[in-house]
Design a protein around this motif. Structure first.
Motif, mmCIF file in Angstrom:
data_model
loop_
_atom_site.group_PDB
_atom_site.id
_atom_site.type_symbol
_atom_site.label_atom_id
_atom_site.label_comp_id
_atom_site.label_asym_id
_atom_site.label_seq_id
_atom_site.Cartn_x
_atom_site.Cartn_y
_atom_site.Cartn_z
ATOM 1 N N GLU A 95 0.812 -1.162 -0.085
ATOM 2 C CA GLU A 95 0.115 -0.104 -0.088
ATOM 3 C C GLU A 95 0.831 1.379 0.042
ATOM 4 O O GLU A 95 0.293 2.425 -0.303
ATOM 5 C CB GLU A 95 -0.786 -0.081 1.135
ATOM 6 N N ASN A 128 5.561 5.246 -4.284
ATOM 7 C CA ASN A 128 4.849 6.538 -3.507
ATOM 8 C C ASN A 128 5.745 7.873 -3.294
ATOM 9 O O ASN A 128 5.568 8.722 -3.362
ATOM 10 C CB ASN A 128 4.069 6.191 -2.290
ATOM 11 N N TYR A 230 -4.641 11.683 1.788
ATOM 12 C CA TYR A 230 -3.523 11.197 0.684
ATOM 13 C C TYR A 230 -3.808 9.802 0.427
ATOM 14 O O TYR A 230 -3.877 9.287 -0.777
ATOM 15 C CB TYR A 230 -2.125 11.240 1.144
ATOM 16 N N SER A 233 -6.975 9.307 -1.710
ATOM 17 C CA SER A 233 -6.647 9.650 -2.829
ATOM 18 C C SER A 233 -6.180 8.655 -3.748
ATOM 19 O O SER A 233 -6.077 8.381 -5.093
ATOM 20 C CB SER A 233 -5.861 10.818 -3.159
ATOM 21 N N ARG A 234 -5.556 7.628 -3.118
ATOM 22 C CA ARG A 234 -4.994 6.355 -3.893
ATOM 23 C C ARG A 234 -5.802 5.061 -3.326
ATOM 24 O O ARG A 234 -5.481 4.133 -3.617
ATOM 25 C CB ARG A 234 -3.540 6.351 -3.219
#
Length: 239
Positions: A95, A128, A230, A233-234
């Motif tokens: 993740e 990321n 954050y 948004s992913r």
């Protein structure tokens, strides 16, 4: 300023670290953090876990002792920006991913080669954040790379541990942070802890950021709301 999550930590799965996942979560709780990312080294590191470690990350509970656990990896950057040899299947549970230079995977070379590798990393959708870019052994065109991070949705890590163990990192981290401020690039401030009693210890980095007047709103892990925004948004709901 403060952080509420440490997004770069290592467990005994990387055998140069000394604490288990549960112990690292306990360290995060002791420090008052709400979340921790477990980011053991990708399999190209000499003592890294087998790729099966990453394929099995989804068995980790979302919370341990009240601390949200984020499943992660620290990729090793190789010349040309190639990352660890690991299957996409094994990466499915991941993740949060940093990508970093390490000497046993990429011997320090020229500024041009380091910049070329980081540019390739910018284009890699699996990554990321750029991990400990202040490492003085890996000089790169800082403005060229930092100014393009927003284009590719990349965060920049300010690694507090680098201040102590990587000579010249404070100066580099300061210059990189100034560029992030100039180009409004979001950052993450992490400990890179390899043992539970160092989780969340980012005092060196935070002092530097306060010195240069770095905007708190650009620190992704400085509040629950920013962290949640954050990851949402992913496509990941943490809380």
């Amino acid at each position: 300023m403060q952080i509420v999550a440490d997004l770069h930590t290592h467990t005994v799965a990387s055998t140069h670290a000394y604490s288990t996942v549960a112990e690292m979560a306990r360290g995060a709780k002791t420090r008052g953090l709400i979340a921790i990312a477990i980011t053991d080294h990708g399999p190209d590191m000499t003592d890294a876990p087998h790729e099966w470690h990453f394929s099995n990350l989804d068995i980790l509970p979302r919370q341990i002792d009240g601390v949200t656990v984020i499943r992660g990896i620290e990729f090793n950057i190789r010349p040309g920006g190639v990352l660890d040899q690991i299957s996409e299947k094994s990466l499915r549970p991941v993740e949060f991913a940093l990508a970093s230079f390490h000497e046993n995977c990429f011997a320090p070379s020229t500024k041009a080669m380091h910049t070329e590798a980081l540019e390739a990393v910018l284009h890699d959708p699996r990554v990321n954040a750029l991990g400990h870019p202040g490492n003085a052994h890996y000089d790169f065109d800082q403005e060229y790379i930092i100014s393009r991070c927003n284009e590719f949705g990349k965060l920049v890590e300010i690694n507090s541990n680098s201040f102590a163990i990587r000579q010249g990192s404070k100066e580099n981290c300061t210059a990189i942070a100034r560029l992030c401020k100039q180009y409004e690039v979001p950052i993450v401030v992490n400990s890179d802890s390899h043992i539970e009693n160092r989780v969340g210890y980012v005092d060196n980095a935070m002092a530097m950021l306060e010195e240069i007047g770095f905007p708190e709103e650009l620190i992704v892990n400085s509040s629950r709301e920013r962290l949640d925004t954050y990851f949402r948004s992913r496509g990941l709901q943490l809380f």
